[in-house]
Design a protein around this motif. Structure first.
Motif, PDB file in Angstrom:
ATOM      1  N   GLN A 149       0.830  -1.201   0.000  1.00 40.41           N
ATOM      2  CA  GLN A 149       0.000   0.000   0.000  1.00 40.41           C
ATOM      3  C   GLN A 149       0.870   1.260   0.000  1.00 40.41           C
ATOM      4  O   GLN A 149       1.569   1.513  -0.975  1.00 40.41           O
ATOM      5  CB  GLN A 149      -0.985  -0.015   1.158  1.00 40.41           C
ATOM      6  CG  GLN A 149      -2.210   0.867   0.949  1.00 40.41           C
ATOM      7  CD  GLN A 149      -3.330   0.527   1.907  1.00 40.41           C
ATOM      8  OE1 GLN A 149      -3.524  -0.618   2.289  1.00 40.41           O
ATOM      9  NE2 GLN A 149      -4.097   1.542   2.311  1.00 40.41           N
ATOM     10  N   ASP A 150       0.887   2.034   1.095  1.00 35.97           N
ATOM     11  CA  ASP A 150       1.669   3.273   1.072  1.00 35.97           C
ATOM     12  C   ASP A 150       3.075   3.099   1.660  1.00 35.97           C
ATOM     13  O   ASP A 150       3.813   4.074   1.810  1.00 35.97           O
ATOM     14  CB  ASP A 150       0.936   4.401   1.790  1.00 35.97           C
ATOM     15  CG  ASP A 150       0.645   4.077   3.258  1.00 35.97           C
ATOM     16  OD1 ASP A 150       1.140   3.052   3.746  1.00 35.97           O
ATOM     17  OD2 ASP A 150      -0.080   4.860   3.897  1.00 35.97           O
ATOM     18  N   GLY A 151       3.448   1.864   2.005  1.00 37.17           N
ATOM     19  CA  GLY A 151       4.818   1.602   2.446  1.00 37.17           C
ATOM     20  C   GLY A 151       5.141   2.024   3.859  1.00 37.17           C
ATOM     21  O   GLY A 151       6.313   2.056   4.250  1.00 37.17           O
ATOM     22  N   THR A 152       4.130   2.331   4.673  1.00 34.03           N
ATOM     23  CA  THR A 152       4.393   2.676   6.065  1.00 34.03           C
ATOM     24  C   THR A 152       4.839   1.432   6.823  1.00 34.03           C
ATOM     25  O   THR A 152       4.658   0.308   6.358  1.00 34.03           O
ATOM     26  CB  THR A 152       3.139   3.254   6.740  1.00 34.03           C
ATOM     27  OG1 THR A 152       2.110   2.235   6.733  1.00 34.03           O
ATOM     28  CG2 THR A 152       2.640   4.490   6.012  1.00 34.03           C
ATOM     29  N   SER A 153       5.398   1.641   8.011  1.00 28.82           N
ATOM     30  CA  SER A 153       5.847   0.508   8.814  1.00 28.82           C
ATOM     31  C   SER A 153       4.693  -0.442   9.119  1.00 28.82           C
ATOM     32  O   SER A 153       4.853  -1.670   9.092  1.00 28.82           O
ATOM     33  CB  SER A 153       6.474   1.013  10.109  1.00 28.82           C
ATOM     34  OG  SER A 153       7.662   1.712   9.843  1.00 28.82           O
ATOM     35  N   ARG A 154       3.537   0.132   9.405  1.00 27.43           N
ATOM     36  CA  ARG A 154       2.377  -0.700   9.727  1.00 27.43           C
ATOM     37  C   ARG A 154       1.980  -1.562   8.541  1.00 27.43           C
ATOM     38  O   ARG A 154       1.748  -2.774   8.675  1.00 27.43           O
ATOM     39  CB  ARG A 154       1.204   0.191  10.135  1.00 27.43           C
ATOM     40  CG  ARG A 154      -0.070  -0.570  10.458  1.00 27.43           C
ATOM     41  CD  ARG A 154      -1.219   0.378  10.743  1.00 27.43           C
ATOM     42  NE  ARG A 154      -2.462  -0.339  10.972  1.00 27.43           N
ATOM     43  CZ  ARG A 154      -3.650   0.237  11.084  1.00 27.43           C
ATOM     44  NH1 ARG A 154      -3.754   1.552  11.011  1.00 27.43           N
ATOM     45  NH2 ARG A 154      -4.733  -0.484  11.294  1.00 27.43           N
ATOM     46  N   HIS A 155       1.912  -0.967   7.349  1.00 29.34           N
ATOM     47  CA  HIS A 155       1.541  -1.722   6.158  1.00 29.34           C
ATOM     48  C   HIS A 155       2.629  -2.727   5.782  1.00 29.34           C
ATOM     49  O   HIS A 155       2.330  -3.813   5.267  1.00 29.34           O
ATOM     50  CB  HIS A 155       1.262  -0.777   5.001  1.00 29.34           C
ATOM     51  CG  HIS A 155      -0.018  -0.027   5.146  1.00 29.34           C
ATOM     52  ND1 HIS A 155      -0.292   1.144   4.462  1.00 29.34           N
ATOM     53  CD2 HIS A 155      -1.118  -0.274   5.917  1.00 29.34           C
ATOM     54  CE1 HIS A 155      -1.495   1.580   4.798  1.00 29.34           C
ATOM     55  NE2 HIS A 155      -2.011   0.734   5.683  1.00 29.34           N
ATOM     56  N   MET A 156       3.882  -2.370   6.063  1.00 23.90           N
ATOM     57  CA  MET A 156       4.973  -3.292   5.761  1.00 23.90           C
ATOM     58  C   MET A 156       4.870  -4.545   6.636  1.00 23.90           C
ATOM     59  O   MET A 156       5.083  -5.669   6.169  1.00 23.90           O
ATOM     60  CB  MET A 156       6.311  -2.592   5.989  1.00 23.90           C
ATOM     61  CG  MET A 156       7.477  -3.317   5.358  1.00 23.90           C
ATOM     62  SD  MET A 156       7.347  -3.438   3.567  1.00 23.90           S
ATOM     63  CE  MET A 156       7.447  -1.700   3.127  1.00 23.90           C
ATOM     64  N   ARG A 157       4.534  -4.362   7.901  1.00 25.06           N
ATOM     65  CA  ARG A 157       4.377  -5.519   8.779  1.00 25.06           C
ATOM     66  C   ARG A 157       3.220  -6.407   8.319  1.00 25.06           C
ATOM     67  O   ARG A 157       3.320  -7.629   8.326  1.00 25.06           O
ATOM     68  CB  ARG A 157       4.152  -5.062  10.222  1.00 25.06           C
ATOM     69  CG  ARG A 157       5.408  -4.547  10.904  1.00 25.06           C
ATOM     70  CD  ARG A 157       5.174  -4.361  12.397  1.00 25.06           C
ATOM     71  NE  ARG A 157       4.197  -3.312  12.669  1.00 25.06           N
ATOM     72  CZ  ARG A 157       4.488  -2.035  12.778  1.00 25.06           C
ATOM     73  NH1 ARG A 157       5.737  -1.621  12.641  1.00 25.06           N
ATOM     74  NH2 ARG A 157       3.553  -1.136  13.033  1.00 25.06           N
ATOM     75  N   THR A 158       2.132  -5.768   7.909  1.00 19.37           N
ATOM     76  CA  THR A 158       0.983  -6.530   7.407  1.00 19.37           C
ATOM     77  C   THR A 158       1.363  -7.322   6.169  1.00 19.37           C
ATOM     78  O   THR A 158       1.010  -8.502   6.029  1.00 19.37           O
ATOM     79  CB  THR A 158      -0.178  -5.574   7.079  1.00 19.37           C
ATOM     80  OG1 THR A 158      -0.571  -4.872   8.256  1.00 19.37           O
ATOM     81  CG2 THR A 158      -1.371  -6.337   6.523  1.00 19.37           C
ATOM     82  N   ALA A 159       2.098  -6.694   5.267  1.00 17.57           N
ATOM     83  CA  ALA A 159       2.493  -7.343   4.015  1.00 17.57           C
ATOM     84  C   ALA A 159       3.422  -8.521   4.255  1.00 17.57           C
ATOM     85  O   ALA A 159       3.239  -9.611   3.689  1.00 17.57           O
ATOM     86  CB  ALA A 159       3.162  -6.316   3.097  1.00 17.57           C
ATOM     87  N   MET A 160       4.429  -8.344   5.117  1.00 19.26           N
ATOM     88  CA  MET A 160       5.394  -9.417   5.344  1.00 19.26           C
ATOM     89  C   MET A 160       4.763 -10.596   6.077  1.00 19.26           C
ATOM     90  O   MET A 160       5.095 -11.755   5.809  1.00 19.26           O
ATOM     91  CB  MET A 160       6.592  -8.884   6.122  1.00 19.26           C
ATOM     92  CG  MET A 160       7.466  -7.912   5.343  1.00 19.26           C
ATOM     93  SD  MET A 160       8.024  -8.540   3.737  1.00 19.26           S
ATOM     94  CE  MET A 160       8.952  -9.970   4.214  1.00 19.26           C
ATOM     95  N   THR A 161       3.840 -10.303   6.981  1.00 19.83           N
ATOM     96  CA  THR A 161       3.148 -11.389   7.684  1.00 19.83           C
ATOM     97  C   THR A 161       2.311 -12.207   6.706  1.00 19.83           C
ATOM     98  O   THR A 161       2.295 -13.449   6.756  1.00 19.83           O
ATOM     99  CB  THR A 161       2.253 -10.815   8.795  1.00 19.83           C
ATOM    100  OG1 THR A 161       3.060 -10.072   9.712  1.00 19.83           O
ATOM    101  CG2 THR A 161       1.535 -11.924   9.542  1.00 19.83           C
ATOM    102  N   ALA A 162       1.633 -11.518   5.800  1.00 13.35           N
ATOM    103  CA  ALA A 162       0.823 -12.213   4.797  1.00 13.35           C
ATOM    104  C   ALA A 162       1.701 -13.023   3.844  1.00 13.35           C
ATOM    105  O   ALA A 162       1.374 -14.163   3.495  1.00 13.35           O
ATOM    106  CB  ALA A 162      -0.015 -11.196   4.010  1.00 13.35           C
ATOM    107  N   ALA A 163       2.820 -12.450   3.434  1.00 15.09           N
ATOM    108  CA  ALA A 163       3.716 -13.146   2.508  1.00 15.09           C
ATOM    109  C   ALA A 163       4.248 -14.433   3.128  1.00 15.09           C
ATOM    110  O   ALA A 163       4.302 -15.481   2.472  1.00 15.09           O
ATOM    111  CB  ALA A 163       4.867 -12.233   2.118  1.00 15.09           C
TER     112      ALA A 163
END
Length: 507
Positions: A79-93
């Motif tokens: 999404q916008d590359g914030t730390s919060r979104h990055m954590r969500t993305a890596m957990t999903a991956a």
């Protein structure tokens, strides 16, 4: 787990020999991206057809894609590359990859990432892939050993972020390990041995005081909690000296109740097994010192861990007993299950001898804090506005968030008693605040903060396990206290550009 960082283009990455590749896909694709790249082409088609939503954590799994050497590719939206979104993305991956038993993973960002976002991505991946193994007869440890982050453009801040992430992950996993261990595998004596193993090398000291030394110090409150237990108590003192001796240290005080039955005020049987987590504050101090050993920032830090079990026995302290704390204040113990504050208060008095810059105690202290804040934010109480603001910022920056709670003097009214200087409980209403007000009485000689992590230190249910919080918050705060918040250049190894197989230099 080892983290590496490289400056490389996606056109090179697709020829690297990774077990799997994660591509971090932004909400807005930059114009510079090569749209003929096989991964980019497939993903753009999926987006156009509505098969991939551009929100954090949405992903597309690709197998044996022509032109890509890695057999498994996961494209995940940041999404916008914030730390919060990055954590969500890596957990999903990792959720899409965990069944593959990977050892070598590539993670590529198509757009510039902030150093903070990169650090969050690394720590989130480590958290998602963590596996407890210590007391299993057939353990299934983490297979993932190496993670290579690649960026289209890279700066010195990114190198520092990977070094910090490496240290942070090691610290968090030490905290998880000791909090997750059953109480018979994490006694006060074993905690002291763990502290001594961590606090080795130049600049570190550690000692474990026993009952004789604690008695000599006059820690009557700590001793009262420990007197019902067969396991001997330990008062652990850890020191890290990274700056001149003239620089006042930050003191971290971790509640170390290695098992809490409630004592004579015994707890209900349901979920009592989770009271092995009552030493999570102590575990977080061990974790911070593990990270300090890797980073060696220019700061002085002291760790204090009063460690004991809280057990019912013929020798246990009784409701209504009055004890004398190290400060000389007398305490009426109305509830033996409010024992955390009784061990912490003597540790806070002991902290005075270091003439500290600040003292922060960390404790799974009250169920009332769980009711107030749930499992999202730790409770923050402080008598010092500057310290409170610094801890709040550290929490927001690290994603290990807290929330400041009130300390109005009116809340101390419930702690009054006719039979001692103070009672150890003040009723159900505002229970987390009255507990903090009790501690505040023993923290008048320095800037002080109290973190109630009862709701954030572990998860219950099917995902039962320690979270490692608030190691991230504490480490971020400590590094912000010094200009030397990254490792020395000699410790940072950045892989060079290569063709074909990825260079495997490690940070």
């Amino acid at each position: 787990m080892n983290f590496e960082i490289q400056k490389r283009a996606l056109s090179r990455i697709i020829r690297d020999d990774h077990d799997a590749l994660v591509v971090l896909w932004p909400a807005q694709l930059p114009e510079s991206v090569d749209v003929s790249n096989p991964i980019v082409a497939v993903v753009r088609s999926a987006i156009a057809r509505g098969d991939l939503e551009l929100k954090a954590g949405a992903l597309l799994s690709l197998y044996a894609l022509a032109g890509v050497k890695a057999r498994q590719v996961v494209v995940v939206c940041t999404q916008d590359g914030t730390s919060r979104h990055m954590r969500t993305a890596m957990t999903a991956a990792w959720g899409a990859l965990k069944a593959l038993k990977l050892t070598n993973l590539g993670v590529h960002a198509l757009v510039d990432l902030s150093a903070q976002a990169l650090e969050s991505a690394a720590s989130a991946l480590a958290d998602a892939s963590y596996s407890y193994a210590s007391t299993l007869s057939k353990p299934k440890p983490r297979t993932l050993k190496n993670v290579v982050f690649t960026l289209e453009t890279m700066e010195a801040a990114h190198r520092g972020a990977v070094v910090r992430a490496q240290a942070l992950v090691q610290g968090i996993e030490v905290a998880k390990e000791w909090a997750n261990r059953p109480a018979n595998h994490a006694t006060p004596t074993l905690l002291a041995q763990a502290a001594q193993a961590i606090a080795k090398g130049p600049g570190f000291k550690c000692e474990g005081l026993g009952i004789r030394e604690v008695t000599k110090l006059g820690m009557g409150s700590f001793l009262a909690v420990a007197q019902g237990a067969a396991e001997p108590l330990k008062f652990i003192v850890m020191r890290y000296s990274g700056a001149a001796t003239s620089q006042a240290p930050v003191v971290l005080v971790g509640k170390g109740i290695t098992f809490d039955t409630g004592g004579i005020s015994i707890k209900p049987a349901a979920e009592m097994d989770e009271m092995k987590y009552d030493m999570s504050g102590a575990a977080s101090v061990l974790g911070v010192f593990k990270a300090l050993a890797q980073l060696r920032p220019a700061i002085n830090v002291v760790g204090l861990i009063p460690a004991t079990e809280n057990m019912p026995s013929g020798q246990a302290v009784k409701p209504g007993d009055v004890v004398t704390s190290m400060s000389g204040q007398t305490i009426e113990i109305l509830n033996t299950d409010a024992e955390g504050r009784l061990v912490l208060c003597d540790a806070l008095t002991y902290a005075e001898r270091f003439k500290p810059k600040a003292v922060i105690d960390i404790a799974t202290l009250t169920g009332a804090c769980v009711i107030a804040l749930g499992a999202v934010r730790s409770g923050l109480f402080s008598s010092d506005d500057d310290l409170a603001l610094a801890l709040q910022k550290a929490g927001e920056d690290s994603g290990d968030v807290c929330w400041r709670m009130p300390l109005d003097e009116d809340y101390a009214e419930g702690l009054k008693t006719r039979f001692a200087d103070v009672a150890n409980v003040g009723g159900r209403a505002g229970g987390s605040i009255t507990a903090a007000k009790f501690l505040q009485r023993f923290a008048t000689q320095f800037p002080w903060a109290h973190l109630d992590i009862a709701g954030t230190a572990w998860r219950s249910g099917a995902a039962k396990g320690a979270t490692g919080r608030p190691v991230g918050l504490l480490l971020n705060y400590l590094l912000a206290q010094t200009a030397s918040s990254t490792a020395t250049p000699a410790r940072v190894k950045v892989a060079a550009k290569t063709k074909g197989k990825a260079n495997t230099e490690r940070t």
